[in-house]
Design a protein around this motif. Structure first.
Motif, PDB file in Angstrom:
ATOM      1  N   LEU A 168      -3.645  -4.170  -4.538  1.00 30.51           N
ATOM      2  CA  LEU A 168      -2.770  -3.206  -5.214  1.00 30.51           C
ATOM      3  C   LEU A 168      -1.532  -3.886  -5.777  1.00 30.51           C
ATOM      4  O   LEU A 168      -1.083  -3.579  -6.900  1.00 30.51           O
ATOM      5  N   HIS A 227      -6.715  -4.661   1.004  1.00 35.87           N
ATOM      6  CA  HIS A 227      -6.421  -3.563   0.074  1.00 35.87           C
ATOM      7  C   HIS A 227      -5.019  -3.664  -0.540  1.00 35.87           C
ATOM      8  O   HIS A 227      -4.860  -3.627  -1.769  1.00 35.87           O
ATOM      9  N   HIS A 274      -5.605   2.632  -7.402  1.00 39.93           N
ATOM     10  CA  HIS A 274      -6.557   2.602  -6.285  1.00 39.93           C
ATOM     11  C   HIS A 274      -8.013   2.470  -6.734  1.00 39.93           C
ATOM     12  O   HIS A 274      -8.758   1.682  -6.148  1.00 39.93           O
ATOM     13  N   ASP A 278       0.846  -1.204   0.000  1.00 39.25           N
ATOM     14  CA  ASP A 278       0.000   0.000   0.000  1.00 39.25           C
ATOM     15  C   ASP A 278       0.883   1.256   0.000  1.00 39.25           C
ATOM     16  O   ASP A 278       0.642   2.205  -0.766  1.00 39.25           O
ATOM     17  N   HIS A 283       0.885   4.038  -2.977  1.00 40.53           N
ATOM     18  CA  HIS A 283       0.646   5.494  -2.822  1.00 40.53           C
ATOM     19  C   HIS A 283       1.794   6.275  -3.451  1.00 40.53           C
ATOM     20  O   HIS A 283       1.591   7.286  -4.115  1.00 40.53           O
TER      21      HIS A 283
HETATM   22 ZN    ZN Z   1      -3.905   2.552  -0.500  1.00 40.83          ZN
END
Ligand code: ZN
Ligand code: NZQ
Length: 390
Positions: free
Chosen positions: A287, A283, A269, A196, A200
């Motif tokens: 990704l 999550h 996302h 994650d 980002h």
């Molecule tokens: Zn995220």
């Protein structure tokens, strides 16, 4: 570099010896606090005792909302708003990972809103956040950056939607970042958190606009930190050097610095949020599965230089041909995720081909017809990427 205003108001207490400071911070807002947490990890790793003890020692009255689930449900926020009103709380303290902090953000905004909090997320029925309860956070999982941003992502199982929303009014006033609190995070969530953080960073990094050299170099530093310390944290969960570097990297990946001065738009996302909405998967795992396939899908003469740059700066590739270096960079990223134990196919996380069309369609509804990212994408692009992930 483009013009920008940078202002991040969250005060950070970083390290192992700050728990005693939080009551003092909260008391500037009042004496009654709603402590929000998840399914119980804080009760087994000592964080609950540390934090509740500090609140009580500071003379605060504590109401608790427990049981916030990963991919936090709007129902938890409804319950939190009810508790906050019944107990006339002055402050909300989230103690947990991104799910707990995101749920607490909706409680803070929903406290002063008359309608259902789901309207705040969808901006439906004219919902507008004009006031919010003040929020603080104690972070227990390095991943989302919710501890120093104004965003929140909430799931509504009734509508099969997982949507992001946000306002500066719900950004934490302070966040306590004690890396030792993350020692108990299991390998699955440690790896998903790393993915994650890296996502980002890459969402902000991968633009064809190259004038923000400082921000992009900072982004490479964040990625290198994850690649260097991720395997260490997985091998030695109590390694403070690794846990602290990962924690601080997670915060800086999404606190507004690396996307200053450049146009950014996120691609992966929105695609992942449909996977989580339809299948309730972790999550970061979604990704990690999507990102290498997305990069391969958008790889061309225009995008190759930036992908190659990541390969050289983050993975130490020495290939001089730009297209070959970009190709190798995507492979290196894939193998890194694989090496930290992430299953790299959708079928490994219980997703088959039955809902791919529905998810691609929903993704484009939620992105209003086009994903404006590194490369603009439509429904067919998203569907192709999902298929490549099977
Ligand atoms: Zn995220
Ligand atoms: O519920 P408990 O028992 O606490 O267990 C949690 C949960 O099962 C566990 N955990 C957390 N801290 C722990 C721990 N276990 C042992 N020791 C600890 N110290 O970890 C599990 C996952 O927790 P969760 O909060 O769901 O993980 P994460 O921090 O990755 O948050 C994910 C959510 O944040 C959203 C995601 O979409 C997802 O819903 N995001 C929020 C963002 C934001 N607000 O800016 C941006 C992100 O891109 C992301 O979309």
């Amino acid at each position: 570099m483009k013009d920008f205003i940078y202002h991040n108001p969250t005060k950070i207490f970083f390290g192992t010896d700050h728990a005693h400071r939080i009551a003092e911070e909260i008391k500037t807002y009042g004496d009654s606090v709603l402590m929000v947490y998840g399914g119980g990890s804080i009760k087994t790793n000592g964080v609950y005792d540390d934090i509740k003890g500090a609140l009580l020692d500071g003379g605060l009255t504590v109401t608790e909302l427990s049981g916030v689930q990963p991919n936090p449900r709007v129902a938890s926020a409804r319950e939190g708003i009810r508790l906050a009103r019944d107990n006339q709380v002055d402050f909300v303290l989230a103690v947990g990972g991104g799910s707990v902090i995101d749920c607490a953000k909706l409680i803070c905004a929903g406290f002063y809103y008359d309608g259902d909090p789901w309207n705040i997320v969808t901006k439906g029925h004219g919902a507008k956040v004009e006031r919010a309860l003040p929020l603080g956070s104690v972070l227990t999982l390095s991943a989302t950056g919710s501890e120093m941003d104004s965003g929140s992502v909430i799931t509504n199982p009734d509508t099969q939607e997982k949507l992001g929303w946000g306002t500066p009014l719900v950004q934490p006033k302070f966040s306590l970042l004690n890396p030792a609190y993350t020692n108990s995070v299991n390998p699955w969530h440690t790896a998903a958190g790393l993915a994650d953080i890296m996502s980002h960073t890459m969402e902000n990094y991968f633009t064809v606009y190259d004038d923000a050299f400082m921000q992009d170099s900072f982004a490479e530093g964040i990625l290198k930190t994850c690649v260097h310390y991720g395997p260490v944290a997985l091998q030695e969960p109590d390694n403070y050097e690794a846990r602290s570097n990962i924690m601080w990297a997670g915060t800086w990946a999404i606190n507004g610095l690396i996307d200053t001065g450049k146009p950014t738009a996120w691609s992966v996302h929105p695609m992942e949020h449909e996977l989580s909405a339809f299948y309730d998967i972790t999550h970061g795992v979604g990704l990690a599965i999507l990102t290498p396939r997305w990069l391969r899908h958008v790889l061309d003469e225009t995008t190759a230089p930036k992908i190659a740059r990541m390969g050289r700066q983050v993975f130490g590739l020495v290939e001089s041909d730009t297209m070959k270096a970009a190709d190798a960079a995507i492979d290196a990223l894939y193998h890194f995720f694989e090496s930290i134990g992430i299953p790299m196919h959708l079928k490994d996380v219980g997703i088959d081909d039955t809902q791919l069309e529905a998810m691609a369609a929903a993704c484009l509804v939620h992105t209003k017809g086009t994903i404006h990212g590194f490369v603009d994408m439509n429904e067919e692009d998203v569907l192709e990427i999902y298929k490549a992930c099977l």
